[in-house]
Structures are given as structure tokens and as C-alpha cells.
Enzyme design. Structure first.
Site, PDB file in Angstrom:
ATOM      1  NE  ARG A   1     -37.502 -76.797  81.415  1.00 52.47           N
ATOM      2  CZ  ARG A   1     -38.155 -75.809  82.032  1.00 52.47           C
ATOM      3  NH1 ARG A   1     -39.352 -76.052  82.526  1.00 52.47           N
ATOM      4  NH2 ARG A   1     -37.652 -74.614  82.164  1.00 52.47           N
TER       5      ARG A   1
ATOM      6  CD1 TRP B   1     -33.097 -75.943  73.095  1.00 60.07           C
ATOM      7  CD2 TRP B   1     -33.502 -73.767  73.349  1.00 60.07           C
ATOM      8  NE1 TRP B   1     -33.727 -75.503  71.969  1.00 60.07           N
ATOM      9  CE2 TRP B   1     -33.976 -74.177  72.086  1.00 60.07           C
ATOM     10  CE3 TRP B   1     -33.647 -72.446  73.723  1.00 60.07           C
ATOM     11  CZ2 TRP B   1     -34.588 -73.302  71.196  1.00 60.07           C
ATOM     12  CZ3 TRP B   1     -34.265 -71.566  72.851  1.00 60.07           C
ATOM     13  CH2 TRP B   1     -34.720 -71.994  71.604  1.00 60.07           C
TER      14      TRP B   1
ATOM     15  CG  ASN C   1     -34.602 -71.516  82.446  1.00 63.68           C
ATOM     16  OD1 ASN C   1     -34.283 -71.262  81.280  1.00 63.68           O
ATOM     17  ND2 ASN C   1     -35.855 -71.626  82.835  1.00 63.68           N
TER      18      ASN C   1
ATOM     19  CD  GLU D   1     -51.809 -75.787  66.327  1.00 62.44           C
ATOM     20  OE1 GLU D   1     -51.139 -74.741  66.166  1.00 62.44           O
ATOM     21  OE2 GLU D   1     -51.403 -76.753  66.997  1.00 62.44           O
TER      22      GLU D   1
ATOM     23  CE  LYS E   1     -49.084 -79.281  67.432  1.00 59.55           C
ATOM     24  NZ  LYS E   1     -49.030 -77.908  67.522  1.00 59.55           N
TER      25      LYS E   1
ATOM     26  CD  GLU F   1     -45.057 -77.838  66.743  1.00 58.64           C
ATOM     27  OE1 GLU F   1     -44.206 -77.286  67.439  1.00 58.64           O
ATOM     28  OE2 GLU F   1     -46.256 -77.743  66.991  1.00 58.64           O
TER      29      GLU F   1
ATOM     30  CG  HIS G   1     -55.143 -63.125  45.164  1.00 63.13           C
ATOM     31  ND1 HIS G   1     -55.588 -62.238  44.212  1.00 63.13           N
ATOM     32  CD2 HIS G   1     -56.252 -63.512  45.844  1.00 63.13           C
ATOM     33  CE1 HIS G   1     -56.892 -62.071  44.321  1.00 63.13           C
ATOM     34  NE2 HIS G   1     -57.326 -62.826  45.303  1.00 63.13           N
TER      35      HIS G   1
ATOM     36  CE  LYS H   1     -45.406 -78.401  76.083  1.00 67.57           C
ATOM     37  NZ  LYS H   1     -46.315 -78.624  74.924  1.00 67.57           N
TER      38      LYS H   1
HETATM   39  C1  AGP Z   1     -46.661 -75.547  69.508  1.00 70.34           C
HETATM   40  O1  AGP Z   1     -46.791 -76.935  69.210  1.00 70.34           O
HETATM   41  C2  AGP Z   1     -45.266 -75.189  69.958  1.00 70.34           C
HETATM   42  N1  AGP Z   1     -44.830 -75.991  71.020  1.00 70.34           N
HETATM   43  C3  AGP Z   1     -45.145 -73.691  70.183  1.00 70.34           C
HETATM   44  O2  AGP Z   1     -45.602 -73.025  69.038  1.00 70.34           O
HETATM   45  C4  AGP Z   1     -45.926 -73.153  71.400  1.00 70.34           C
HETATM   46  O3  AGP Z   1     -47.320 -73.172  71.125  1.00 70.34           O
HETATM   47  C5  AGP Z   1     -45.496 -71.700  71.632  1.00 70.34           C
HETATM   48  O4  AGP Z   1     -44.117 -71.704  71.893  1.00 70.34           O
HETATM   49  C6  AGP Z   1     -46.240 -71.041  72.790  1.00 70.34           C
HETATM   50  O5  AGP Z   1     -45.978 -71.732  73.981  1.00 70.34           O
HETATM   51  P1  AGP Z   1     -46.894 -71.410  75.285  1.00 70.34           P
HETATM   52  O6  AGP Z   1     -48.306 -71.818  74.916  1.00 70.34           O
HETATM   53  O7  AGP Z   1     -46.308 -72.227  76.376  1.00 70.34           O
HETATM   54  O8  AGP Z   1     -46.792 -69.930  75.527  1.00 70.34           O
END
Ligand code: AGP
Length: 605
Positions: free
Chosen positions: A27, A75, A101, A478, A482, A485, A501, A600
Site C-alpha cells: 500500500r 504513509w 488510517n 495510461e 506507467k 510512476e 501546436h 496503492k
Molecule cells: C496507477 O498505476 C496508480 N496506482 C494510480 O494512478 C491509481 O490508478 C489511482 O490512484 C486510482 O486508484 P483506484 O483505481 O484504486 O481508485
């Protein structure tokens, strides 16, 4: 995102808590801690850094005897990652310990009032106000005390509590943040998500907002928001610990990329019966829907961007896709004729939950497409379609994204048929195409088994561009995320027609450009964009159908996918882009499953 774990039973709790915290590492966190109740005293150890440091400091829990304990992975939101700011936090009188949390939004006013009353604070966290409120309101009745404290809190929380007056017991309550109780034999648990529980039990109870639980080794008592005792039916987790392990892969992300054919099959198969699409639970009169609004965050948002084209093409209903963090504050124009589709792997993303509540308040019907069963978004929705992807551990989503896209495709074909926008032959053909996706995904993976070699020509760069048009532009979004990140390369996605542009000013000798060319209607246009960037020195990697021969004269490198209907092709094209990002990140020596600064599921604003 923070994670909490609790255990009470007959054996020493610390090793079990530490094992549970390890399962929550995915997470994302920066510090961790554990509190154990033993002989009327609460002993706490907490560290900055990984669970391994906590294991070392407690000799794998041996230094913390006791059979009731709570643990936390933090976190950081309020206060830097330090030992002092790590949870659990203890009351001044030593009677309570708490893990949390979520975010206590009114913590500053509570902190100032408690300080005036003589309570002293050790940390900078919002959470610490909870443990001092418990001390202040406690008069021997723990349930009354916890409810009183909860009534003072604004924001979100999943709280785990120990009390020295209640040996062998752990307590839990929640609002907005997830909290699950695990039912064992002579032992019981709580955790932020099932991953921490599944190697002990597959029988769980999902606590709802405002509910409270008193948990002992042989009894779980649950109470509703009025304090009345309630009986909650247990649920069974439909996957086991192997599903949440690496299964021989070096990283969870690679395992989850390879699982996509199976995951997508799990999303599709139960929903195609007798040559018809069956969407359980969607008893919605689509003829009353005037517009569709898709909202999500991150990759889920990008899945919506790709799905938009398919829904509009087939259903001829206007589809808007909005970032949840924007939508929630945009005073959106929504009424009963709006169908809100909410996409979320975790079902716990704070911005998405808030946007969903805002739109629901304004009359929208809500359809949730989520992976985690019993998650907050699933419980809030009018209609739910689970993606059945299985546990996704890597922070960077892969099968979460492709199964969300799968559900959007199923919905598009289902709705188009329901609205009479396609003929029965077209319906049948589209269903056959959808049913072929799992096999085509496997073929795509097989076609790209050498992509690690391609990655060697793209890892050593500061920036990278992903370009495409229409569905390919949605996919470029997307693909770029990827890459960003997990490899930390500054990757930008652009509508190919937009380059001239402004962005093309950034193209120079050797700049990597990933060009997506699987939208048949406009491939020629994107090929001209390739010529534009090539003439300025770019190195072009083209993603195209395996029978596109023209592109071989243009691109420096080619990634092929099986030829497929362009309205569905993003689901194939994303796989080699996931693999490319994976191998580039590996070459860059990055922490692939737990990228820096990321969590996560982002359960805070
Ligand atoms: C994507 O690789 C990331 N982990 C992040 O953008 C994720 O998609 C976003 O935080 C949404 O999470 P969720 O689908 O659990 O709502």
C-alpha cells in the site's frame, strides 16, 4: 496509504501483527509500529523505514510478548516520517494505544483544546488527538468512550484501539476508511484490507461507517452507530494467499501483467451467457439516460478516457470523463438523467468517493466498476460491477486497468443493444470479439516476449513522449503514466495532432517518441506525425497491428499487437506498454512494486 492490523488470540500477537503489516507493505508507507498489551501494560515499538527494521528491533516480535496487539504502516500526511510520528500513539496515562488510517480534519482545534486541558503531545500527527480524547472521556465504559470520541472527529478514520483495562481485547471503529474483521478459530483479527488476513482466514466481516467492534479471541461483538448490538453476516473472501504472493515472478507487477488474460476472462466469462451480455445488478432503464459521466483518478481515469470512445461510438450517448479531484469541486451540471460510472481498483480512493457522493447528491445514478469486494465505493453505488481481477499488489495498476476497460466495453455493447443502436448481427459479432480478448491478450504477451531488449534502447533518457489519436490518445495517457510512476522518466502523452501546436519544440536528436497506431481510421494521420518528429531527430517506437508493413519504413522500433477492432484495441496495446515500462524501470534500478512517494490506494485528499 496507511494500513492497520489487529490480533487477539492465545499465541503471541507480535509475530502475527508483523506478518500482517508485511502483507500491507504494497500500500506504500514510510514508517511502521506495533503495540502489544501484556500484563496490564502497553509496550510499543515503532520505526522509520521498512517492516524489516521493525522485525530487527523486536527480534521478529519476540521482545514484545502478549496475545493482543495492534500494528500500523504509516504513509505520512501530518508530520515527517519519524519514529515519534509513527503509530501506534499512546495516551499520557498509558491506558490506551491507537492506530489510524485516514485523516482527522479537525485535529488542530481538538489538539489546542486538549493541550489547554493539560494533555501533552509527542507527535505532529492528527491521529494523536484520538488517544488523548479516549483518556479524557474514559470512565470505565470503553464502548461509550469510543462512541463519544468518534462523535468529536471529522474526516476519515479506521481506528484500532488497545486498552489496559480490557486484557485480551482489541477494538475497532471506522468512518470512510476501510476496516475488515477476520474471523479465526480461537483468535480474531482486524485489518485495513483482506490481504493482511487471507493467510489466517477467508471469513470476514466488513464494518460499515459508524459501526464499532469489540473483539476477543472467542467473540466478536459489533454495534451500530446508535450503540445497539447488531449481528453482522460474515462474507467469504473468494481468493487465497497464493493469489496475493509473487508466484515465482521477480515483481508483483510482472505477475499481474501476465495474469491479465485470466483476469479479463474472469471479468468477461460470467457476463456472456447464451450469446447475450448479462450485467448483474444493472437494473437501470438506459432509455432515461441522457448523458454519461465517468469519474476516477489516475489509471482508472485513463481507462475511462479509453472507454468513452467505445461507449459513444456504439451507444451514441454523450460521455464526459472527469478527474474526480476536479469534479468534486466543479459544481457539476448533473440531474436524474445522468449516469455516473465510477472506476476504482481499490474502491477506497478519497477523491473518487467524494466526487461520487457529490454527483449522487445531485441526482445521478451511480454505477461502480471496482475490484475490491465490499469496498466503500461498492457500498455507496446504486449498481456494482466487480472486475474480479483478484488482489492487485503492485502500486502500478495493470490488471486493474485492463479489467476496468473490459467492463466498460461490456457495458458499451450491452447498452448499445439495449438501446437498439446496433443490429443483432452486430451485437453477436461484438460479443464474439469481446470473448476473444483473453486469448488475444495472451497472444500479445507472447508476441512481446523480447520487449526487454527494446527497453535497453529507451531506458537512459530524461524524457519520453507518447502520442496517438482518438482511442490511441486515451491509451497514450495510461502508457505515459506507467512509464512515469515506475521508471521515474518524465513521460508526456500528447494528442498526435497537437505536437505542432507547441510540444514539437521539445523534440531534438534522439528524443524517444512512442507512437500508437491501432486506430485504423486515422493511422495515416499519426504516421505523418511520426515523419514530423523523425525529421527533427526523434527516435520512434511504433505500437501497431502485426500486419502493418508500412510502419516498418518509418519507425526505429516496432511493438506489434494482433489486429483487432479499433474500439477495443487499447486493451491489447496497453500490455506491451506495461512491459516496456517494467523493463525500463528495471534497467533504471527502480523499486518497481513500491515506487517512491506512491501508495496503492490514495485514501486521503
Ligand atoms: C496507477 O498505476 C496508480 N496506482 C494510480 O494512478 C491509481 O490508478 C489511482 O490512484 C486510482 O486508484 P483506484 O483505481 O484504486 O481508485
Amino acid at each position: 496509504m496507511c494500513g492497520i492490523v489487529g490480533f487477539t488470540g492465545s499465541e503471541n500477537a507480535a509475530p502475527i501483527i508483523l506478518g500482517g503489516l508485511e502483507k500491507l507493505e504494497y500500500r506504500g508507507y514510510d514508517s511502521a509500529g506495533i503495540a502489544v498489551l501484556n500484563e496490564g501494560k502497553i509496550n510499543i515499538t515503532k520505526v522509520t523505514g521498512r517492516i524489516a527494521v521493525l522485525n530487527e528491533k523486536t527480534e521478529n516480535g519476540a521482545l514484545l510478548p502478549g496475545t493482543a496487539a495492534i500494528g500500523h504502516t504509516r504513509w505520512a500526511t501530518h508530520g515527517a516520517p519519524t519514529d515519534t510520528n509513527a503509530h501506534p500513539h499512546k495516551s499520557n496515562n498509558g491506558k490506551f494505544a491507537v492506530v489510524h488510517n485516514g485523516i482527522i480534519e479537525n485535529y488542530l482545534e481538538l489538539k489546542s483544546s486538549l493541550t489547554e486541558k493539560g494533555y501533552y503531545f509527542e507527535s505532529e500527527t492528527d491521529t494523536e488527538v484520538v488517544v488523548h480524547l479516549l483518556e479524557m472521556y474514559y470512565n470505565g465504559d470503553i464502548k461509550k468512550c469510543v462512541r463519544k470520541v468518534a462523535s468529536k472527529l471529522k474526516g476519515s478514520y479506521a481506528l484500532g484501539i488497545l486498552c489496559t483495562d480490557e486484557p485480551g481485547k482489541i477494538f475497532a471503529t471506522k468512518l470512510s476508511s476501510p476496516l475488515i474483521i477476520g474471523i479465526g478459530a480461537g483468535e480474531n483479527y482486524f485489518a485495513s484490507d483482506v490481504t493482511a488476513l487471507v493467510n489466517h482466514t477467508q471469513n470476514v466481516i466488513y464494518l460499515e461507517d459508524g459501526e464499532y467492534a469489540e473483539i476477543s479471541p472467542y467473540e466478536i461483538k459489533t454495534f451500530d452507530c446508535t450503540g445497539a448490538e447488531i449481528k453482522k453476516a460474515p462474507s467469504r473472501i473468494d481468493w487465497d494467499i497464493q493469489a496475493a504472493e509473487k508466484g515465482g515472478y521477480e515483481h508483483f507487477m510482472l505477475k499481474e501483467i501476465m495474469e491479465q488474460p485470466r483476469a479479463v476472462k474472469s471479468a468477461i466469462t460470467p457476463r456472456i451467457k447464451d450469446e447475450k451480455i448479462v450485467l448483474e445488478d444493472l437494473n437501470l432503464d438506459l432509455s432515461k439516460v441522457r448523458n454519461i459521466l465517468i469519474t476516477a483518478c489516475g489509471s482508472a481515469y485513463y481507462a475511462g478516457c479509453a472507454g468513452k470512445y467505445t461507449i459513444e461510438k456504439l451507444c451514441r450517448i454523450p460521455v464526459q470523463v472527469e478527474l474526480a479531484s476536479e469534479l468534486r469541486y466543479s459544481d457539476p451540471i448533473i440531474d436524474e438523467s445522468t449516469l455516473l460510472i465510477v472506476l476504482s481498483q481499490s474502491g477506497e480512493t478519497a477523491d473518487t468517493i467524494a466526487a461520487m457522493k457529490e454527483c449522487s447528491k445531485r441526482g445521478a445514478k451511480t454505477l461502480a466498476i471496482v475490484n475490491v469486494v465490499g469496498s466503500t465505493i461498492a457500498k455507496l453505488a446504486d449498481f456494482i460491477l466487480y472486475t474480479h481481477a483478484g488482489p492487485e499488489i503492485a502500486v502500478a495498476t495493470t490488471k486493474g486497468y485492463t479489467t476496468q476497460l473490459t467492463l466498460l466495453y461490456l457495458f458499451a455493447v450491452y447498452a448499445a443493444n439495449n438501446l437498439g443502436k446496433i443490429t443483432q448481427d452486430e451485437y453477436k459479432n461484438l460479443i464474439n470479439e469481446l470473448a476473444s480478448i483473453p486469448k488475444l491478450l495472451q497472444n500479445t504477451i507472447d508476441m512481446n516476449s523480447k520487449i526487454g531488449n527494446t527497453a535497453k534502447r529507451y531506458f537512459n533518457t530524461d524524457s519520453m513522449f507518447f502520442i496517438g489519436r482518438n482511442t490511441d490518445y486515451a491509451l497514450a495517457l495510461e502508457g505515459a503514466l506507467k512509464m512515469k510512476e515506475i521508471s521515474y522518466i518524465h513521460a508526456e502523452s500528447y494528442a498526435a495532432g497537437e505536437l505542432k501546436h507547441g510540444t514539437i519544440a521539445l523534440i531534438s536528436e534522439g528524443t524517444p517518441v512512442i507512437a500508437l497506431l491501432c486506430n485504423e481510421d486515422i493511422t495515416e494521420k499519426t504516421m505523418s506525425n511520426i515523419l514530423e518528429v523523425k525529421s527533427r531527430g526523434a527516435r520512434v517506437l511504433a505500437v501497431c497491428f502485426n500486419d502493418n508493413k508500412k510502419i516498418t519504413m518509418l519507425a526505429n522500433d516496432i511493438i506489434s499487437v494482433p489486429r483487432f477492432n479499433s474500439i477495443f484495441s487499447p486493451i491489447l496495446e496497453i500490455v506491451p506498454l506495461q512491459l516496456l515500462a517494467y523493463y525500463v524501470a528495471k534497467l533504471n534500478g527502480c523499486d518497481i512494486d513500491k515506487p517512491k512517494n506512491l501508495a496503492k490506494s490514495v485514501t486521503v485528499e
